[in-house]
Scaffold this motif. Structure first.
Motif, PDB file in Angstrom:
ATOM      1  N   ILE A  45       5.651 -13.790  -0.477  1.00  0.00           N
ATOM      2  CA  ILE A  45       6.098 -13.254  -1.758  1.00  0.00           C
ATOM      3  C   ILE A  45       4.868 -12.882  -2.581  1.00  0.00           C
ATOM      4  N   VAL A  46       4.802 -11.614  -2.965  1.00  0.00           N
ATOM      5  CA  VAL A  46       3.626 -11.106  -3.670  1.00  0.00           C
ATOM      6  C   VAL A  46       3.983 -10.643  -5.076  1.00  0.00           C
ATOM      7  N   ASN A  47       2.963 -10.537  -5.892  1.00  0.00           N
ATOM      8  CA  ASN A  47       3.095 -10.034  -7.252  1.00  0.00           C
ATOM      9  C   ASN A  47       2.568  -8.601  -7.255  1.00  0.00           C
ATOM     10  N   GLY A  48       3.464  -7.649  -7.171  1.00  0.00           N
ATOM     11  CA  GLY A  48       3.043  -6.254  -7.173  1.00  0.00           C
ATOM     12  C   GLY A  48       3.504  -5.529  -5.938  1.00  0.00           C
ATOM     13  N   PRO A  49       2.935  -4.336  -5.709  1.00  0.00           N
ATOM     14  CA  PRO A  49       3.361  -3.511  -4.578  1.00  0.00           C
ATOM     15  C   PRO A  49       3.341  -4.276  -3.258  1.00  0.00           C
ATOM     16  N   ASP A  50       4.380  -4.029  -2.440  1.00  0.00           N
ATOM     17  CA  ASP A  50       4.577  -4.767  -1.199  1.00  0.00           C
ATOM     18  C   ASP A  50       4.794  -3.822  -0.027  1.00  0.00           C
ATOM     19  N   TYR A  51       5.305  -4.366   1.042  1.00  0.00           N
ATOM     20  CA  TYR A  51       5.567  -3.606   2.267  1.00  0.00           C
ATOM     21  C   TYR A  51       6.468  -2.405   2.006  1.00  0.00           C
ATOM     22  N   LEU A  52       7.482  -2.549   1.195  1.00  0.00           N
ATOM     23  CA  LEU A  52       8.395  -1.441   0.920  1.00  0.00           C
ATOM     24  C   LEU A  52       7.764  -0.404  -0.001  1.00  0.00           C
ATOM     25  N   CYS A  53       6.954  -0.828  -0.931  1.00  0.00           N
ATOM     26  CA  CYS A  53       6.283   0.111  -1.836  1.00  0.00           C
ATOM     27  C   CYS A  53       5.338   1.051  -1.073  1.00  0.00           C
ATOM     28  N   GLU A  54       4.849   0.593   0.065  1.00  0.00           N
ATOM     29  CA  GLU A  54       3.920   1.419   0.855  1.00  0.00           C
ATOM     30  C   GLU A  54       4.522   2.765   1.239  1.00  0.00           C
ATOM     31  N   LYS A  55       5.837   2.825   1.356  1.00  0.00           N
ATOM     32  CA  LYS A  55       6.486   4.071   1.789  1.00  0.00           C
ATOM     33  C   LYS A  55       7.187   4.798   0.637  1.00  0.00           C
ATOM     34  N   TYR A  56       6.902   4.384  -0.598  1.00  0.00           N
ATOM     35  CA  TYR A  56       7.479   5.088  -1.737  1.00  0.00           C
ATOM     36  C   TYR A  56       6.921   6.510  -1.720  1.00  0.00           C
ATOM     37  N   PRO A  57       7.776   7.521  -1.889  1.00  0.00           N
ATOM     38  CA  PRO A  57       7.304   8.908  -1.736  1.00  0.00           C
ATOM     39  C   PRO A  57       6.221   9.284  -2.746  1.00  0.00           C
ATOM     40  N   LYS A  58       5.200   9.939  -2.244  1.00  0.00           N
ATOM     41  CA  LYS A  58       4.093  10.369  -3.095  1.00  0.00           C
ATOM     42  C   LYS A  58       4.520  11.478  -4.050  1.00  0.00           C
ATOM     43  N   ALA A  60       7.271  11.517  -5.787  1.00  0.00           N
ATOM     44  CA  ALA A  60       8.052  10.957  -6.893  1.00  0.00           C
ATOM     45  C   ALA A  60       7.141  10.166  -7.838  1.00  0.00           C
ATOM     46  N   GLU A  61       7.627   9.929  -9.056  1.00  0.00           N
ATOM     47  CA  GLU A  61       6.863   9.121  -9.999  1.00  0.00           C
ATOM     48  C   GLU A  61       6.793   7.685  -9.471  1.00  0.00           C
ATOM     49  N   TYR A  62       5.590   7.212  -9.226  1.00  0.00           N
ATOM     50  CA  TYR A  62       5.376   5.889  -8.646  1.00  0.00           C
ATOM     51  C   TYR A  62       5.706   4.822  -9.684  1.00  0.00           C
ATOM     52  N   HIS A  63       6.786   4.095  -9.473  1.00  0.00           N
ATOM     53  CA  HIS A  63       7.202   3.090 -10.449  1.00  0.00           C
ATOM     54  C   HIS A  63       6.873   1.662 -10.017  1.00  0.00           C
ATOM     55  N   CYS A  64       6.231   1.509  -8.888  1.00  0.00           N
ATOM     56  CA  CYS A  64       5.996   0.175  -8.323  1.00  0.00           C
ATOM     57  C   CYS A  64       5.062  -0.693  -9.164  1.00  0.00           C
ATOM     58  N   GLN A  65       4.366  -0.099 -10.122  1.00  0.00           N
ATOM     59  CA  GLN A  65       3.486  -0.884 -10.980  1.00  0.00           C
ATOM     60  C   GLN A  65       3.901  -0.806 -12.450  1.00  0.00           C
ATOM     61  N   ASN A  66       5.127  -0.382 -12.723  1.00  0.00           N
ATOM     62  CA  ASN A  66       5.629  -0.349 -14.089  1.00  0.00           C
ATOM     63  C   ASN A  66       5.897  -1.765 -14.588  1.00  0.00           C
ATOM     64  N   ASP A  67       5.683  -1.981 -15.867  1.00  0.00           N
ATOM     65  CA  ASP A  67       5.928  -3.298 -16.469  1.00  0.00           C
ATOM     66  C   ASP A  67       7.357  -3.762 -16.243  1.00  0.00           C
ATOM     67  N   ASP A  68       8.315  -2.836 -16.325  1.00  0.00           N
ATOM     68  CA  ASP A  68       9.731  -3.186 -16.141  1.00  0.00           C
ATOM     69  C   ASP A  68       9.979  -3.763 -14.749  1.00  0.00           C
ATOM     70  N   ILE A  69       9.309  -3.219 -13.751  1.00  0.00           N
ATOM     71  CA  ILE A  69       9.474  -3.700 -12.370  1.00  0.00           C
ATOM     72  C   ILE A  69       8.883  -5.110 -12.241  1.00  0.00           C
ATOM     73  N   TYR A  70       7.713  -5.335 -12.833  1.00  0.00           N
ATOM     74  CA  TYR A  70       7.115  -6.674 -12.793  1.00  0.00           C
ATOM     75  C   TYR A  70       8.018  -7.691 -13.493  1.00  0.00           C
ATOM     76  N   LYS A  71       8.618  -7.302 -14.607  1.00  0.00           N
ATOM     77  CA  LYS A  71       9.532  -8.202 -15.323  1.00  0.00           C
ATOM     78  C   LYS A  71      10.746  -8.535 -14.459  1.00  0.00           C
ATOM     79  N   ARG A  72      11.278  -7.541 -13.739  1.00  0.00           N
ATOM     80  CA  ARG A  72      12.419  -7.777 -12.855  1.00  0.00           C
ATOM     81  C   ARG A  72      12.022  -8.721 -11.720  1.00  0.00           C
ATOM     82  N   ASP A  73      10.843  -8.503 -11.144  1.00  0.00           N
ATOM     83  CA  ASP A  73      10.343  -9.401 -10.091  1.00  0.00           C
ATOM     84  C   ASP A  73      10.308 -10.839 -10.587  1.00  0.00           C
TER      85      ASP A  73
END
Length: 138
Positions: A45-58, A60-73
């Motif tokens: 379990i990591v804090n931030g981008p992970d295995y699935l984030c690696e394939k997020y389309p370039k 699209a707007e990269y949301h993997c480091q948005n504050d809202d995503i960290y709060k949800r995590d």
């Protein structure tokens, strides 16, 4: 071993073959099937981008480091009694979900998720609580 962030633990429960791109879907489908077929698979379990984030389309707007995503995590990990840095089997994560989550929790901890309206995450939690594990992707 796979790295996963907090909210992706829930995304895998509701996953039905939809995603941001073909490459993202193929990656998530492969992980979902691995965890379903081999629940002893180790997860870090990591804090931030992970295995699935690696394939997020370039494209699209990269949301993997948005504050809202960290709060949800953080909210999801707190709710299920896990922390970043833990390494455990997928079946142990399912056990935490079974013990600490009810389907209605999705409406609270995933309030801002664009995928929430599909209702599939609640179905996934229900399946875990019934001991069925991850469901087959149709």
């Amino acid at each position: 071993m796979y790295t996963l962030r907090g909210h992706h633990l829930f995304c895998l429960l509701g996953y039905r073959g939809m995603g941001y791109s073909k490459e993202y879907v193929e990656n998530m489908t492969a992980l979902h099937e691995t965890l379903r077929d081999n629940p002893k698979t180790m997860i870090n379990i990591v804090n931030g981008p992970d295995y699935l984030c690696e394939k997020y389309p370039k494209s699209a707007e990269y949301h993997c480091q948005n504050d809202d995503i960290y709060k949800r995590d953080t909210a999801i990990l707190e709710k299920i009694g896990l922390t970043t840095g833990q390494v455990l089997r997928w079946e142990d994560i399912e056990s935490h979900i079974r013990n600490y989550i009810v389907p209605a929790d999705i409406q609270i901890v995933c309030e801002t998720c664009s995928w929430r309206s599909y209702g599939v995450c609640e179905e996934g939690i229900k399946a875990i609580k019934e001991g069925k594990g991850l469901r087959k992707i149709n």
